[in-house]
Design a protein around this motif. Structure first.
Motif, PDB file in Angstrom:
ATOM      1  N   ASP A  43       0.832  -1.195   0.000  1.00 16.15           N
ATOM      2  CA  ASP A  43       0.000   0.000   0.000  1.00 16.15           C
ATOM      3  C   ASP A  43       0.872   1.253   0.000  1.00 16.15           C
ATOM      4  N   THR A  44       0.215   2.399   0.050  1.00 14.96           N
ATOM      5  CA  THR A  44       0.955   3.657  -0.004  1.00 14.96           C
ATOM      6  C   THR A  44       1.073   4.319   1.362  1.00 14.96           C
ATOM      7  N   ILE A  45       0.802   3.587   2.420  1.00 18.07           N
ATOM      8  CA  ILE A  45       0.898   4.147   3.763  1.00 18.07           C
ATOM      9  C   ILE A  45       2.335   4.041   4.253  1.00 18.07           C
ATOM     10  N   VAL A  46       2.882   5.163   4.700  1.00 19.45           N
ATOM     11  CA  VAL A  46       4.202   5.179   5.320  1.00 19.45           C
ATOM     12  C   VAL A  46       4.064   5.806   6.700  1.00 19.45           C
ATOM     13  N   HIS A  47       4.875   5.336   7.618  1.00 20.77           N
ATOM     14  CA  HIS A  47       4.844   5.813   9.000  1.00 20.77           C
ATOM     15  C   HIS A  47       6.164   6.484   9.327  1.00 20.77           C
ATOM     16  N   PHE A  48       6.090   7.581  10.065  1.00 17.66           N
ATOM     17  CA  PHE A  48       7.264   8.275  10.580  1.00 17.66           C
ATOM     18  C   PHE A  48       7.080   8.458  12.077  1.00 17.66           C
ATOM     19  N   THR A  49       8.107   8.130  12.845  1.00 18.62           N
ATOM     20  CA  THR A  49       8.085   8.526  14.245  1.00 18.62           C
ATOM     21  C   THR A  49       8.638   9.938  14.310  1.00 18.62           C
ATOM     22  N   ASN A  50       8.402  10.591  15.414  1.00 15.79           N
ATOM     23  CA  ASN A  50       9.032  11.895  15.573  1.00 15.79           C
ATOM     24  C   ASN A  50      10.492  11.686  15.969  1.00 15.79           C
ATOM     25  N   ILE A  51      11.262  12.740  15.928  1.00 18.26           N
ATOM     26  CA  ILE A  51      12.679  12.644  16.316  1.00 18.26           C
ATOM     27  C   ILE A  51      12.741  12.507  17.827  1.00 18.26           C
ATOM     28  N   GLN A  52      13.430  11.474  18.275  1.00 12.26           N
ATOM     29  CA  GLN A  52      13.525  11.175  19.699  1.00 12.26           C
ATOM     30  C   GLN A  52      14.987  11.170  20.124  1.00 12.26           C
ATOM     31  N   THR A  53      15.196  11.280  21.419  1.00  6.63           N
ATOM     32  CA  THR A  53      16.542  11.275  21.976  1.00  6.63           C
ATOM     33  C   THR A  53      16.760   9.978  22.740  1.00  6.63           C
ATOM     34  N   ILE A  54      17.897   9.354  22.500  1.00  6.17           N
ATOM     35  CA  ILE A  54      18.315   8.199  23.299  1.00  6.17           C
ATOM     36  C   ILE A  54      19.617   8.603  23.966  1.00  6.17           C
ATOM     37  N   ASP A  55      19.609   8.628  25.286  1.00  7.31           N
ATOM     38  CA  ASP A  55      20.766   9.129  26.028  1.00  7.31           C
ATOM     39  C   ASP A  55      21.917   8.137  26.104  1.00  7.31           C
ATOM     40  N   SER A  56      21.649   6.855  26.039  1.00  6.09           N
ATOM     41  CA  SER A  56      22.721   5.873  26.229  1.00  6.09           C
ATOM     42  C   SER A  56      22.729   4.838  25.112  1.00  6.09           C
ATOM     43  N   ILE A 106      13.144  16.048   7.267  1.00  6.68           N
ATOM     44  CA  ILE A 106      12.357  16.922   6.388  1.00  6.68           C
ATOM     45  C   ILE A 106      12.455  16.457   4.942  1.00  6.68           C
ATOM     46  N   LYS A 107      13.640  16.061   4.522  1.00  7.58           N
ATOM     47  CA  LYS A 107      13.838  15.594   3.147  1.00  7.58           C
ATOM     48  C   LYS A 107      13.002  14.340   2.868  1.00  7.58           C
ATOM     49  N   MET A 108      13.004  13.407   3.810  1.00 14.01           N
ATOM     50  CA  MET A 108      12.226  12.176   3.614  1.00 14.01           C
ATOM     51  C   MET A 108      10.729  12.456   3.642  1.00 14.01           C
ATOM     52  N   LYS A 109      10.298  13.323   4.535  1.00 15.51           N
ATOM     53  CA  LYS A 109       8.873  13.664   4.609  1.00 15.51           C
ATOM     54  C   LYS A 109       8.418  14.292   3.298  1.00 15.51           C
ATOM     55  N   LYS A 110       9.223  15.198   2.745  1.00 11.30           N
ATOM     56  CA  LYS A 110       8.882  15.825   1.469  1.00 11.30           C
ATOM     57  C   LYS A 110       8.771  14.790   0.365  1.00 11.30           C
ATOM     58  N   ASP A 116       7.757  17.263  -3.186  1.00  7.72           N
ATOM     59  CA  ASP A 116       8.923  17.436  -4.037  1.00  7.72           C
ATOM     60  C   ASP A 116       8.469  17.377  -5.494  1.00  7.72           C
ATOM     61  N   LYS A 117       8.995  18.233  -6.345  1.00  7.20           N
ATOM     62  CA  LYS A 117       8.573  18.289  -7.743  1.00  7.20           C
ATOM     63  C   LYS A 117       8.928  17.020  -8.508  1.00  7.20           C
ATOM     64  N   LYS A 118       9.951  16.307  -8.058  1.00  6.57           N
ATOM     65  CA  LYS A 118      10.400  15.099  -8.756  1.00  6.57           C
ATOM     66  C   LYS A 118       9.428  13.938  -8.570  1.00  6.57           C
ATOM     67  N   VAL A 119       8.669  13.944  -7.479  1.00  3.27           N
ATOM     68  CA  VAL A 119       7.797  12.823  -7.151  1.00  3.27           C
ATOM     69  C   VAL A 119       6.361  13.172  -7.518  1.00  3.27           C
ATOM     70  N   LYS A 120       5.729  12.319  -8.324  1.00  3.72           N
ATOM     71  CA  LYS A 120       4.353  12.575  -8.742  1.00  3.72           C
ATOM     72  C   LYS A 120       3.353  11.879  -7.822  1.00  3.72           C
ATOM     73  N   ASN A 121       3.718  10.735  -7.292  1.00  4.47           N
ATOM     74  CA  ASN A 121       2.799   9.988  -6.441  1.00  4.47           C
ATOM     75  C   ASN A 121       2.850  10.510  -5.015  1.00  4.47           C
ATOM     76  N   ARG A 122       1.702  10.581  -4.404  1.00  5.01           N
ATOM     77  CA  ARG A 122       1.616  11.034  -3.019  1.00  5.01           C
ATOM     78  C   ARG A 122       1.286   9.832  -2.152  1.00  5.01           C
ATOM     79  N   ASN A 123       1.954   9.740  -1.012  1.00  5.98           N
ATOM     80  CA  ASN A 123       1.709   8.654  -0.077  1.00  5.98           C
ATOM     81  C   ASN A 123       0.901   9.162   1.105  1.00  5.98           C
ATOM     82  N   ASN A 124       0.253   8.242   1.786  1.00  8.68           N
ATOM     83  CA  ASN A 124      -0.441   8.572   3.022  1.00  8.68           C
ATOM     84  C   ASN A 124       0.573   8.474   4.148  1.00  8.68           C
ATOM     85  N   VAL A 125       0.950   9.604   4.702  1.00  2.00           N
ATOM     86  CA  VAL A 125       1.955   9.641   5.761  1.00  2.00           C
ATOM     87  C   VAL A 125       1.244   9.689   7.102  1.00  2.00           C
ATOM     88  N   ILE A 126       1.600   8.748   7.971  1.00  2.00           N
ATOM     89  CA  ILE A 126       1.044   8.694   9.316  1.00  2.00           C
ATOM     90  C   ILE A 126       2.170   8.954  10.295  1.00  2.00           C
TER      91      ILE A 126
END
Length: 163
Positions: A43-56, A106-110, A116-126
């Motif tokens: 399918d066209t669903i992609v998932h992104f987590t937010n940027i997180q910090t791992i201390d160790s 940001i680059k991957m989200k775009k 991005d002008k290069k990409v014609k297909n749009r995905n469902n980003v969750i």
């Protein structure tokens, strides 16, 4: 454009399957910034987590590779499996610098939003927020050398009577 998605997903899968738990001298526990990405071939669903910090997080001192990378992507895959999103290819992106990782994010989200002008297909980003899923530090710290424990390291045996 479908071919481009397959190539990107195959690259992520290859990166996730590389041996990542090799213990190297000079590994140190340090703070890193990390985000996860998951996609499917079905399918066209992609998932992104937010940027997180791992201390160790354990990072190899020579190569700056995150030790146990596959464990972090497995954490994300297990979360998605529990939430009725099976068969996802998961990858994690990390950096010691928050600014550099934000640029990658940001680059991957775009790319996947189709802005991005290069990409014609749009995905469902969750977006997966930190309240729903949080990376935990993987326990892959450096192991002591076998010789220090009194065990001999495996060596090639020399043939008797030969050169």
């Amino acid at each position: 454009m479908k071919l481009q998605r397959y190539i990107i997903a195959a690259a992520f899968m290859t990166a996730a399957l590389l041996p990542a738990t090799m213990q190297a001298k000079g590994a140190v526990a340090q703070r890193i910034y990390i985000f996860g990405f998951a996609a499917s071939f079905n399918d066209t669903i992609v998932h992104f987590t937010n940027i997180q910090t791992i201390d160790s997080a354990w990072v190899d001192g020579k190569t700056n590779f995150l030790m146990g990378r596959q464990l972090y992507s497995t954490m994300l895959r297990d979360y998605l499996n529990k939430n009725q999103m099976p068969h996802r290819v998961c990858a994690v992106f990390y950096d010691k610098s928050l600014k550099k990782l934000q640029k990658k994010y940001i680059k991957m989200k775009k790319l996947y939003l189709g802005t991005d002008k290069k990409v014609k297909n749009r995905n469902n980003v969750i977006d997966i927020v930190e309240n729903d899923f949080k990376f935990k530090a993987a326990n892959v710290g450096p192991l002591p050398d076998e010789e220090e424990n009194g065990q001999e390291s495996p060596k090639k045996k020399k043939k008797k009577g030969g050169k």
